[in-house]
Scaffold this motif. Structure first.
Motif, PDB file in Angstrom:
ATOM      1  N   UNK A 182       5.356   6.931  18.999  1.00  0.00           N
ATOM      2  CA  UNK A 182       6.728   6.952  18.504  1.00  0.00           C
ATOM      3  C   UNK A 182       7.599   6.010  19.323  1.00  0.00           C
ATOM      4  N   UNK A 183       7.417   6.042  20.650  1.00  0.00           N
ATOM      5  CA  UNK A 183       8.214   5.144  21.496  1.00  0.00           C
ATOM      6  C   UNK A 183       7.918   3.696  21.142  1.00  0.00           C
ATOM      7  N   UNK A 206       9.487   2.850  17.702  1.00  0.00           N
ATOM      8  CA  UNK A 206      10.948   2.677  17.737  1.00  0.00           C
ATOM      9  C   UNK A 206      11.266   1.299  18.321  1.00  0.00           C
ATOM     10  N   UNK A 257       8.267  12.147  26.516  1.00  0.00           N
ATOM     11  CA  UNK A 257       7.422  10.958  26.376  1.00  0.00           C
ATOM     12  C   UNK A 257       8.123   9.848  25.607  1.00  0.00           C
ATOM     13  N   UNK A 258       8.767  10.227  24.500  1.00  0.00           N
ATOM     14  CA  UNK A 258       9.467   9.216  23.704  1.00  0.00           C
ATOM     15  C   UNK A 258      10.579   8.583  24.536  1.00  0.00           C
ATOM     16  N   UNK A 261      20.050  15.261  13.055  1.00  0.00           N
ATOM     17  CA  UNK A 261      18.698  15.071  12.514  1.00  0.00           C
ATOM     18  C   UNK A 261      18.761  14.537  11.081  1.00  0.00           C
ATOM     19  N   UNK A 263      -0.144  15.496  21.040  1.00  0.00           N
ATOM     20  CA  UNK A 263       1.075  15.473  21.859  1.00  0.00           C
ATOM     21  C   UNK A 263       1.385  14.117  22.531  1.00  0.00           C
ATOM     22  N   UNK A 300      19.201  16.991  20.347  1.00  0.00           N
ATOM     23  CA  UNK A 300      18.434  18.123  20.844  1.00  0.00           C
ATOM     24  C   UNK A 300      19.358  19.168  21.459  1.00  0.00           C
ATOM     25  N   UNK A 316      12.886   8.130  14.922  1.00  0.00           N
ATOM     26  CA  UNK A 316      13.907   8.824  15.717  1.00  0.00           C
ATOM     27  C   UNK A 316      14.141  10.208  15.112  1.00  0.00           C
ATOM     28  N   UNK A 317      14.261  10.247  13.792  1.00  0.00           N
ATOM     29  CA  UNK A 317      14.523  11.513  13.108  1.00  0.00           C
ATOM     30  C   UNK A 317      13.462  12.558  13.398  1.00  0.00           C
ATOM     31  N   UNK A 318      12.186  12.111  13.440  1.00  0.00           N
ATOM     32  CA  UNK A 318      11.097  13.068  13.663  1.00  0.00           C
ATOM     33  C   UNK A 318      11.072  13.619  15.077  1.00  0.00           C
ATOM     34  N   UNK A 319      11.846  12.999  15.970  1.00  0.00           N
ATOM     35  CA  UNK A 319      11.812  13.454  17.360  1.00  0.00           C
ATOM     36  C   UNK A 319      12.651  14.709  17.571  1.00  0.00           C
ATOM     37  N   UNK A 320      13.465  15.049  16.598  1.00  0.00           N
ATOM     38  CA  UNK A 320      14.308  16.249  16.759  1.00  0.00           C
ATOM     39  C   UNK A 320      13.509  17.508  16.509  1.00  0.00           C
ATOM     40  N   UNK A 321      12.603  17.804  17.448  1.00  0.00           N
ATOM     41  CA  UNK A 321      11.786  19.014  17.327  1.00  0.00           C
ATOM     42  C   UNK A 321      12.514  20.159  18.031  1.00  0.00           C
ATOM     43  N   UNK A 322      12.304  21.377  17.571  1.00  0.00           N
ATOM     44  CA  UNK A 322      12.899  22.493  18.314  1.00  0.00           C
ATOM     45  C   UNK A 322      12.239  22.598  19.685  1.00  0.00           C
ATOM     46  N   UNK A 323      13.030  22.660  20.729  1.00  0.00           N
ATOM     47  CA  UNK A 323      12.443  22.716  22.071  1.00  0.00           C
ATOM     48  C   UNK A 323      11.968  24.122  22.412  1.00  0.00           C
ATOM     49  N   UNK A 324      12.490  25.115  21.734  1.00  0.00           N
ATOM     50  CA  UNK A 324      11.934  26.467  21.873  1.00  0.00           C
ATOM     51  C   UNK A 324      11.591  26.947  20.477  1.00  0.00           C
ATOM     52  N   UNK A 379       4.540  21.346  24.129  1.00  0.00           N
ATOM     53  CA  UNK A 379       4.164  20.115  23.418  1.00  0.00           C
ATOM     54  C   UNK A 379       5.388  19.362  22.957  1.00  0.00           C
ATOM     55  N   UNK A 382      19.073  10.785  10.278  1.00  0.00           N
ATOM     56  CA  UNK A 382      17.906   9.923  10.334  1.00  0.00           C
ATOM     57  C   UNK A 382      16.911  10.194   9.217  1.00  0.00           C
ATOM     58  N   UNK A 426       7.074  17.714  25.792  1.00  0.00           N
ATOM     59  CA  UNK A 426       6.357  16.517  26.263  1.00  0.00           C
ATOM     60  C   UNK A 426       6.603  15.348  25.299  1.00  0.00           C
ATOM     61  N   UNK A 427       6.604  15.645  24.009  1.00  0.00           N
ATOM     62  CA  UNK A 427       6.842  14.571  23.036  1.00  0.00           C
ATOM     63  C   UNK A 427       8.220  13.947  23.281  1.00  0.00           C
ATOM     64  N   UNK A 428       9.220  14.804  23.422  1.00  0.00           N
ATOM     65  CA  UNK A 428      10.576  14.282  23.599  1.00  0.00           C
ATOM     66  C   UNK A 428      10.683  13.474  24.892  1.00  0.00           C
ATOM     67  N   UNK A 440      21.108  21.066  18.818  1.00  0.00           N
ATOM     68  CA  UNK A 440      20.199  21.992  18.182  1.00  0.00           C
ATOM     69  C   UNK A 440      19.944  23.214  19.061  1.00  0.00           C
ATOM     70  N   UNK A 441      19.871  22.929  20.371  1.00  0.00           N
ATOM     71  CA  UNK A 441      19.587  23.986  21.331  1.00  0.00           C
ATOM     72  C   UNK A 441      20.773  24.940  21.451  1.00  0.00           C
ATOM     73  N   UNK A 463       3.902  10.944  21.202  1.00  0.00           N
ATOM     74  CA  UNK A 463       5.064  10.471  21.955  1.00  0.00           C
ATOM     75  C   UNK A 463       4.989   8.967  22.169  1.00  0.00           C
TER      76      UNK A 463
END
Lengths: 413, 207, 278
Positions: free
Chosen positions: B178-179, B182, C215-216, A406, B171, A394, C174-182, C208, A409, C211-213, A397-398, B175
Motif C-alpha cells: 500500500x505504501x 500510494x 507500516x503504511x 474514509x 499484514x 483513524x 489511502x481509503x482502504x487504510x482506514x481500518x478499525x484499530x480496535x 494486524x 476516498x 501494523x498495517x497502519x 474513527x477511534x 502495508x
C-alpha cells in the motif's frame, strides 16, 4: 385408490385439446382443479424513475417502496419485476419487461442498455419512457402506479469522482506553487538516493574497464510513466556516457520506445558536445516477444560483458533473468521499477534498486533542475497530506466513530 | 516550431484526457475509444521501424563480417521465413500449418525453457542474498524462507510456519504494497503532470 | 590470447567434435522417433519426429546457457529473436491494420482481406496519417516531424494516467487504510481469546490493523525525498524499509514454487514427450 384415479383423470383431461375439454362435465372440473383466485399482494408504493446519474445517457434508475406484503403482512412477495412502455396508458401487450425477477427486498433497479441501434440492448436517449413495478407472489401479482415520462440523458459531469477532481486540483496547485518557489532560486533540499549517487561511479568504472554500459528500458510502452521516467534518466546517463566516451547499448523491446530512446540518446550526445560519437546502431530493436527479448539481451550481456547495467522502467518475469545474468558477469547494476512483484528480484540481484516512486524521482536527482525539484517538493507535500489524513481519519474513527474521511476516498465510478 | 507543436499536442491531448475522465457522456466515451484506436494504429507503424532497426543492425553485422555474423544471418532468415508464412497469399497466413508449427516447435519450447531458467536463477539469487550478510538481506531471506518452507512437510513445524506465512502475506505485505502504491500513484500523477505541462521533455530529443 | 583469437576465426577441433557428436545424437533421436511414430504415414512420422527432436534440441540449447555462452545457445537465441519479431509483426498487421483500420477505411480492401466492412470514418485516416508521419523518421531531413505521433501517444496516456492512477493507486489505497484499530470491542476476555495468527481473534486482528497502519505510514515516510531522514523521521523511515524487505522476501519465497513447476514442465517435455522414458 380413488385419489389416484382422480389424479389420473385430471391428467388425461389436461392433455386433451380444448374443444374436447369443452364437452367434459364442467362440474367435475370445477370440483377438482379450480381453486379460489389468490389475493394479490399490496402493490409497490412511491415508484420513481429518474435519469441514472453519471453515465452516457443509456440508463434509467427506478426506485420503489416495498410492497406491504414483502416481509410484513402476508409475507408472500417473492420478487419484483420492472415494466417499461412508451406511453402512460399503453395496453398491457405494449409493456416490455425491463428486468428479470428481482428478489424480494429489492427497492432499486437500474435499467440500462447501449447505443447500438440494431442491437438487443438498445436504449434510446432523450426519449420519453414510462415505468411500473410488479410485486410478484408465487401465483399472482400486483402492479404499481405508472411513473413517467422520464428520459435517459447524457451527463457531462461525473459527480461520483468529485474528490478525485479536488485532488487533481490540489496537486496541480501544489506543483505550480513549488515550481514557482524553485524558479525564484530558493534552495530545495533532497535526501541522497544511493542508486543515483552510484551512477557516476558506475559509468566511470565502465570507462576504466573499456566496457560498454547497458541500459534496459523494460517492457513498458513509450506511454507508461515508468518508461517516461526512464527516458529522462537515459538522457542523463547517455550524456555522461558521451562525456566519458564509453560505448552505450540500449536494446529495446518496444519499437516506439526504441524511436524515443534514439532521439533521447542522440540529443544527449549533442548536449555533451559529441554528436559524431553517436552510433545509430547503439539503440536498437530486438523483438517484441518477452522471452525472445530476454534471450537476446542475456546473449548480449554474456558476450559484451558490460561493466554497468541499468534496468529502469517496467519489468515483468524477465527482471531476475536479466539481473542474475548481469550479476554473474560481475556488472555493477542499478535497477528501478514500479512493478511491486519484480522489486524483490532486483533488490536481491542488483547493487542498487530504486523502489517505486524513487524511479520517478531519479531523473530529478540527476538533473537537479530547480523546476523539477519543485515537483518533488509538491509530491512530498501530497504525501504529508496523506499521512495527516490517515492519522486524522483513524483518530476520528477511534474517538467519535466518524467515517466521513474514509468515505472521501471511497470514490464511486 | 519543431518542439513547440509536439509540446502543444501533448498539452492539449493530455488536458483532454484528464477532463474526459470526469465526463461520462457518450461523446466523451466515443472520443476516448477513438483515441485508443489511434494509438494502436500508430503503434503498428512503430513496429515497422522496429523491424527496420533489427534488419539494419543484423545487416551491418553481416556486411562488416563482425564477430558471430552468421548468427545475425540466422536472425534475418528466421524473420523472413516467418513473415512469408504469415503472409496469406504465400504462406497461408496465421492459420497455416507452417506458421503454427513454427509457433509450436520453435517459439513455445524456447519461451518455456527461458522462463524455466528462473528456477535456477532464483536459487542463485537466494544464495547471493545469503552471502550479502547485511541485516536487511537477512530480513528478506528470513521472510522468503518462511514462505518457501510453508509447502514442505515439516511435521509439527508445518502449522506454525503456515500460519506465519499467511500472516506475513496479509499484514506486512499489505502495508508495504500500500505504501509503495500510494507513492507510485503520486509519482505517476506528478510525472504525468510534468509531461503535460512540458516541464519534462527529454523524450522529445533536441531541435 | 593467441588461441583465443584463433578460436574466434575458426572453431577449434574440440568444438568441431562436440558439434558432430550433438548432430549425431539428435539425428539418431530423429530416426528413432520417426521409426517408432504412431502417425498414419511414414512421411508424417518423419516430419513429427523432426519437429519434436528440434524442439528438444532448442530446449537443451537454452539450458546450455547455464553453463556458459556457446554456439547452441546462440543458435536458439538468434533464431528465436528473428522468428518472434516476425510473429508479432504479422500478428500486429492482421489484427490492427486488417482487423481495426481496414474495416473503417475501404470497402475494396475489406473485400480483399475478407473482413466485414463496418463504416467509413475519417478518424482512422488521421491515425493512418500519423502512422505514416512516424515513418518519416527514416528520412534524415524530416525526422523531426515524427515527433507528432509521439506527442499524440505520450500526451494522451499522460492525461489518461493522471486521473485514473490518482483514483486507483492513490485514493483507493489511502481509503482502504482506514481500518478499525480496535475490532468491535466486546470486553477484555473476548479480546484476548483465540490468539493464533491464522485465526481472526480480536487481538490478532487489531494488532494486524495497527501494523498495517504503522507500516503504511512508515513506508510513506521512507518515500519522503525533501526531508532528511534523521531522528524520529529516520527511525520511521528505517522501520519502513524493514517492512518493505519483509514483503520483498515474502514475494520472493511465494514465487519459487511457481518457477519450479515451470522447470518440471520442461523436464517432463524432455523425458516424456521427447525421450518417452517417463
Amino acid at each position: 385408490m380413488r385419489k389416484l384415479a382422480l389424479i389420473c383423470v385430471v391428467m388425461v383431461l389436461a392433455f386433451l385439446p380444448p374443444p374436447l375439454l369443452g364437452e367434459v362435465d364442467s362440474a367435475l372440473l370445477q370440483d377438482s382443479v379450480t381453486v379460489d383466485l389468490p389475493e394479490p399482494p399490496a402493490p409497490p408504493g412511491n415508484v420513481t424513475a429518474t435519469d441514472n446519474p453519471n453515465d452516457n445517457g443509456r440508463a434509467i434508475r427506478v426506485t420503489w417502496e416495498l410492497s406491504a406484503d414483502d416481509t410484513t403482512g402476508m409475507k408472500n412477495v417473492i420478487g419484483y419485476r420492472i415494466n417499461r412502455a412508451e406511453a402512460r396508458d399503453a395496453a398491457d401487450s405494449l409493456w416490455t419487461e425491463a428486468s428479470d425477477i428481482l428478489p424480494s427486498g429489492t427497492t432499486e433497479f437500474i435499467h440500462s442498455g447501449d447505443g447500438e441501434e440494431d442491437g438487443p440492448d438498445y436504449f434510446a436517449k432523450n426519449y420519453d419512457f414510462y415505468y411500473r413495478v410488479h410485486a410478484l407472489t408465487a401465483d399472482t401479482f400486483s402492479v404499481s402506479a405508472v411513473v413517467g415520462p422520464v428520459q435517459a440523458k447524457d451527463n457531462w459531469y461525473n459527480t461520483g469522482v468529485t474528490f478525485v477532481l479536488l485532488f487533481v486540483a490540489l496537486f496541480i496547485i501544489l506543483t505550480v506553487t513549488f515550481v514557482r518557489i524553485a524558479r525564484k532560486g530558493k534552495e530545495l533540499y533532497i535526501r541522497p538516493l544511493a542508486g543515483i549517487e552510484a551512477v557516476d561511479e558506475a559509468i566511470g568504472r565502465a570507462t576504466e574497464m573499456g566496457k560498454p554500459t547497458l541500459y534496459i528500458l523494460g517492457l513498458g510502452s513509450a506511454a507508461d510513466i515508468a518508461t517516461i521516467a526512464s527516458f529522462a534518466i537515459l538522457s542523463r546517463v547517455a550524456k555522461k556516457v558521451a562525456e566519458y566516451q564509453t560505448p552505450l547499448l540500449v536494446p529495446c523491446y518496444e519499437p516506439f520506445v526504441m524511436t524515443v530512446a534514439q532521439d533521447t540518446v542522440r540529443a544527449a550526445y549533442m548536449d555533451a558536445g559529441r554528436p559524431d560519437d553517436y552510433d545509430e546502431d547503439s539503440v536498437y530493436f530486438v523483438t517484441s516477444s518477452q522471452f525472445a527479448y530476454v534471450a537476446g539481451v542475456m546473449g548480449t550481456m554474456i558476450r559484451e560483458k558490460p561493466a554497468t547495467n541499468f534496468y529502469l522502467g517496467m519489468f515483468h518475469a524477465e527482471s531476475l533473468l536479466l539481473a542474475e545474468t548481469g550479476a554473474m558477469i560481475g556488472s555493477i547494476q542499478i535497477a528501478g521499477t514500479d512493478q511491486i512483484a519484480q522489486l524483490p528480484f532486483f533488490v536481491v540481484a542488483c547493487d542498487y534498486t530504486l523502489i517505486g516512486e524513487e524511479l520517478y524521482a531519479a531523473s530529478v536527482y540527476l538533473s537537479r533542475e530547480p523546476v523539477l525539484l519543485g515537483t518533488i517538493k509538491a509530491q512530498d507535500w501530497a504525501k504529508a497530506v496523506v499521512v495527516g489524513t490517515i492519522l486524522a481519519g483513524l483518530l476520528a474513527r477511534l474517538l467519535v466513530d466518524l467515517d466521513f474521511i474514509k468515505t472521501v476516498f471511497e470514490v464511486s465510478v | 516550431m519543431k518542439r513547440q507543436l509536439p509540446l502543444m499536442l501533448v498539452f492539449l491531448l493530455g488536458a483532454f484526457m484528464i477532463i474526459q475522465y470526469f465526463v461520462p457522456a457518450q461523446a466523451s466515451l466515443d472520443a476516448y475509444e477513438f483515441i485508443l484506436d489511434w494509438m494502436i494504429i500508430i503503434g503498428i507503424f512503430a513496429m515497422a521501424l522496429g523491424i527496420w532497426s533489427l534488419m539494419r543492425v543484423s545487416w551491418h553485422k553481416i556486411k562488416r563480417r563482425s564477430h558471430d555474423w552468421q548468427y545475425a544471418a540466422l536472425t534475418l532468415a528466421g524473420l523472413f521465413i516467418m513473415v512469408l508464412f504469415g503472409f496469406e497469399p504465400i504462406g497461408g497466413g496465421l492459420k497455416s500449418y507452417l506458421w503454427l508449427q513454427f509457433y509450436e516447435f520453435v517459439m513455445v519450447p524456447v519461451l518455456a525453457t527461458i522462463f524455466s531458467l528462473l528456477a535456477f536463477f532464483m536459487a542463485s539469487a537466494a544464495y547471493r542474498a545469503f552471502r550479502a550478510r547485511s541485516l536487511l538481506a537477512a530480513v528478506l531471506l528470513g521472510s522468503a524462507m518462511v514462505l518457501m518452507f510453508r509447502v514442505l512437510p515439516l511435521g509439527p513445524l508445518s502449522d506454525p510456519i503456515n500460519e506465519l506465512a499467511g500472516w506475513i502475506l496479509v499484514v506486512p505485505n499489505l502495508a508495504a504494497k500500500r505504501a509503495i502504491l500510494i507513492g507510485v500513484g503520486l509519482g505517476m500523477v506528478a510525472t504525468s503532470l510534468k509531461v503535460i505541462l512540458g516541464i519534462e521533455r527529454s523524450y522529445l530529443g533536441r531541435d | 590470447m593467441a588461441t583465443g583469437n584463433g578460436n574466434r576465426k575458426s572453431p577449434s577441433n574440440a568444438v568441431k567434435i562436440i558439434l558432430v557428436i550433438v548432430a549425431v545424437v539428435f539425428l539418431i533421436s530423429w530416426i528413432s522417433k520417426a521409426t517408432t511414430g504412431m502417425a498414419d504415414s511414414t512421411w508424417l512420422n518423419i516430419r513429427d519426429g523432426f519437429l519434436i527432436t528440434f524442439a528438444a534440441f532448442l530446449t537443451l540449447s537454452i539450458f546450455s546457457f547455464l553453463y556458459n555462452d556457446n554456439p547452441f545457445y546462440k543458435f536458439a537465441e538468434h533464431l528465436y529473436v528473428g522468428v518472434s519479431a516476425a510473429y508479432w509483426m504479422c500478428l500486429g498487421f492482421w489484427s490492427i491494420i486488417v482487423g481495426n483500420f481496414v474495416p473503417h477505411a475501404s470497402k475494396t480492401l475489406s473485400t480483399f482481406f475478407k473482413v466485414p466492412f463496418q463504416e467509413y470514418s475519417w478518424f482512422y485516416y488521421v491515425a493512418f496519417a500519423f502512422g505514416v508521419i512516424l515513418l518519416m523518421r527514416l528520412l534524415p531531413k524530416a525526422g523531426w516531424i515524427a515527433r507528432w505521433p509521439l506527442a499524440v501517444i505520450i500526451g494522451t496516456t499522460a492525461g489518461f494516467n493522471l486521473s485514473r492512477y490518482l483514483h486507483s493507486d492513490f485514493m483507493s489505497q489511502v481509503g482502504n487504510t482506514f481500518q478499525p484499530l480496535f475490532v468491535d470491542w466486546q470486553g477484555a476476555g473476548h479480546f484476548f481469546s483465540n490468539l493464533s495468527l491464522a485465526a481472526d481473534g480480536q487481538l490478532v486482528m487489531s494488532a494486524g490493523n495497527w501494523i498495517v497502519v504503522v507500516g503504511v505510514l512508515c513506508g510513506l515516510v521512507y518515500f519522503f525525498f525533501s526531508k532528511e531522514h534523521k531522528g524520529m523521521f529516520g527511525a520511521a523511515s528505517r522501520l519502513g524499509i524493514w517492512i518493505l524487505m519483509i514483503t520483498f522476501g515474502a514475494s520472493f519465497g511465494y514465487t519459487v514454487m511457481g518457477r519450479i513447476s515451470l522447470l518440471v514442465g520442461r523436464i517432463t517435455f524432455l523425458f516424456d514427450d521427447w525421450l518417452s522414458i517417463l
